[in-house]
Design an enzyme around this catalytic site. Structure first.
Site, short mmCIF file in Angstrom:
data_model
loop_
_atom_site.label_atom_id
_atom_site.label_comp_id
_atom_site.label_asym_id
_atom_site.label_seq_id
_atom_site.Cartn_x
_atom_site.Cartn_y
_atom_site.Cartn_z
N SER A 179 -48.87 28.88 -49.06
CA SER A 179 -48.45 30.12 -49.90
C SER A 179 -47.37 30.97 -49.27
CB SER A 179 -49.74 30.88 -49.92
OG SER A 179 -50.56 30.25 -50.46
N ASP B 58 -57.40 30.65 -54.62
CA ASP B 58 -57.20 30.00 -53.46
C ASP B 58 -58.05 30.01 -52.49
OD1 ASP B 58 -54.90 28.32 -51.92
OD2 ASP B 58 -55.37 30.15 -50.58
N HIS C 63 -49.20 26.91 -55.66
CA HIS C 63 -49.18 25.70 -55.50
C HIS C 63 -50.50 25.32 -56.16
CE1 HIS C 63 -52.24 26.94 -52.85
NE2 HIS C 63 -51.42 27.87 -52.18
#
Length: 597
Positions: A187, A420, A466
């Protein structure tokens, strides 16, 4: 040879003309005759013209002339209409209200999709590009929100045929997420690409690829520092801010203001002693003590344990044991407050729901909101009382109130960071729930922009940094729960869930009795804490390397249109706002002309 006659006539001799001679005579006679006729005609016309002046106007009154004029007029009119239609259609197809199509009678199983196709075509051909310069930009980042995560959250929240709010935006593209030295990024590196327009090394941020992971000396060189859209906006006099559900010193927000060679350097205990001795500064101190961080108008998130030393946790607000904790006696929250008092600017520190609700955004130029020791709680389990933690939507709305107080525009970055975090633990339901909360924050933002008449002058972007290794498997029936079963393995005969991971934390599950894969029906697969099965076990679910989507709406949203490098986003934003390299120079040029040499 010419054949000559020897018989004299009247004392003269004549020769017989050949075929060539005869031809010459005939042509000569014709020319003489034509010349005479023309001369006679000219004389006759001139005579009649002189003798009868009205002869000239008879032709213009004739039927043949009138027919010719009418035909020519009709032809020119038809050509003009043709040109208008041609250029009109080539420039703008028009909307579906003026475009006809053949109605068809179909079975309802087909008619549904035909009607839907017409509706989508209607939107496509009637769309208009907003080419105005953006005054404001709001960038939403779903951390770890890859394409499969988006699809699964859409199905969970709105069924297969539904759409998340940002999926209704007019413009979209894909971003390639690899970083400078890894196919699959982290990240910090991806956030630097998003905010700074430069791809950098894995787990580094705010410094370019000249800086290896953990190299303090290289990171201190200013030539290696990557500047961001946040700083460019500040230079142009805009208000800036960020909101996150993670620590304010965590990888994604830190890339906005910090320059460090290791994402773990959130506070002094996360840094090696050698780096501290060389003069490197931790991320928390850079936020409070460095110019870019000091000029941020809105800072909201968690991370108290990085900003204040020796804080204690509680059941409602535990310490984050995955991260470091400050021990050097600092109180950077108090330092921030004192600095704003010295500067004489209106400011506020808020640390729970009640304080955030009571904050009048019109009365504060700077806001520091620290609502948790570590990350904020997941939205489904957070305390909604006065003393609890706010939602992403609530923080975003209050941030917009504060940032909207300037006529120079603003830049706001909003991170849904717990998507995440949930994926890293293999908890798919938690991750999808956080996506739906991000969706609510986007809806709240659009509502605010509409109510304040800022919708057309603001560029709103939703993307991810991502992906994760979440997969959607099997052939479950349409309408099935996305958290349910997809079917049975044809080789094992054991059921498997629709959602699984490639790698996960305790995801590779074996039945101790059969030594085969554990039957997921033995567990409550819809439980918030259920860990989806995975192919490979590791300490946590690792990131995925797929492209991520980017959606845009508003001013200059058409800049996002295809497959882009992730670093393109920062350049597109700076162009839309005319900051950084694209900063307007017209005022400077005008002043230069007026200033005497």
């Amino acid at each position: 040879m010419e054949k000559r006659s020897g018989t004299p006539i009247n004392g003269q001799k004549f020769r017989k003309l050949s075929d060539v001679d005869m031809t010459e005579v005939h042509l000569s006679n014709l020319e003489d005759s034509s010349a005479k006729d023309i001369a006679a005609g000219e004389g006759s016309f001139q005579g009649s013209e002189q003798n009868n002046p009205e002869q000239q106007t008879k032709w213009f009154r004739s039927r043949l002339f009138l027919i010719s004029v009418v035909f020519s007029a009709l032809l020119i009119t038809a050509m003009c209409i043709g040109f208008v239609v041609h250029y009109g259609m080539s420039g703008d197809v028009g909307d579906m209200e003026t475009v006809t199509y053949w109605p068809v009678n179909l079975p309802k199983e087909q008619q549904e999709w035909y009607d839907q196709g017409i509706d989508e075509l209607q939107k496509a051909v009637s769309r208009q590009f907003n080419r105005r310069r953006a005054k404001n930009v709001i960038l939403f980042v779903g951390d770890g929100m890859g394409p499969n995560t988006v699809t699964a959250a859409r199905i969970l929240g709105f069924k297969e045929e539904g759409l998340l709010r940002w999926e209704q935006f007019a413009d979209m593209g894909l971003l390639k997420t690899y970083c400078a030295d890894k196919q699959v990024p982290d990240s910090f590196s991806t956030a630097t690409a998003l905010f700074g327009g430069v791809k950098v090394n894995y787990e580094t941020g705010g410094v370019d690829a000249n800086v290896p992971l953990g190299n303090c000396t290289a990171s201190l060189k200013e030539d290696h520092h990557v500047q961001t859209i946040l700083k460019w906006a500040q230079v142009d006099g805009m208000r800036t801010g960020f909101v996150t559900t993670t620590r304010v010193t965590h990888a994604t927000p830190a890339a906005l203001y910090a320059h460090v060679p290791d994402r773990r350097w959130e506070c002094e205990t996360g840094m090696p002693a050698e780096a501290q001795g060389q003069g490197c500064m931790d991320i928390a101190r850079q936020l409070i003590e460095q110019p870019t961080g000091q000029r941020i108008n809105v800072i909201m998130g968690g991370g108290r344990q990085m900003l204040v030393s020796d804080v204690t946790g509680s059941a409602a607000d535990p310490l984050d044991t995955w991260a470091s904790q400050s021990r050097d006696g600092r109180d950077l929250i108090q330092d921030w407050r004192r600095r704003k008092e010295d500067e004489g600017v209106s400011h506020a520190v808020v640390q729970n729901n009640r304080e955030l609700w009571n904050l009048n955004g019109q009365d504060a130029d700077y806001v520091l909101g620290i609502f948790a020791n570590g990350h904020l709680s997941y939205d489904h389990e957070r305390d909604r009382s006065d003393s609890g933690m706010p939602s992403l939507s609530n923080m975003t709305r209050k941030a917009l109130e504060v940032l909207g107080n300037s006529d120079k525009g603003f830049l706001l970055v909003v991170e849904a960071g717990l998507i995440d975090q949930a994926h890293h633990r293999g908890n798919a339901r938690k991750a999808l729930s956080e996506v739906l909360e991000l969706n609510a924050a986007v809806e709240a933002t659009l509502s605010f922009l509409k109510s304040t008449d800022r919708l057309e002058e603001t560029l709103v972007i939703v993307t991810a940094d991502h992906s994760h290794s979440l997969t959607i498997n099997g052939h479950p029936d349409r309408g099935s729960s996305i958290l349910g079963l997809a079917g049975n393995s044809k080789t094992e005969g054991t059921p498997f869930t629709t959602l699984t991971y490639g790698t996960s934390y305790q995801g590779f599950q074996v039945d101790p009795n059969t030594q085969s894969r554990r039957d997921p029906t033995a567990d409550d697969i819809t439980d918030w804490g259920y860990t989806q099965q995975a192919a490979i076990n590791t300490d946590e679910n690792l990131h995925g390397g797929s492209d991520v989507t980017i959606h845009a709406e508003g001013a200059m949203s058409y800049l996002f249109h295809g497959v882009h490098e992730q670093s393109y986003v920062a350049h597109a934003i700076s162009y839309a706002l005319r900051i950084g390299r694209f900063r307007d120079s017209s005022i400077a040029e005008t002043l230069a002309k007026l200033t005497p040499i």
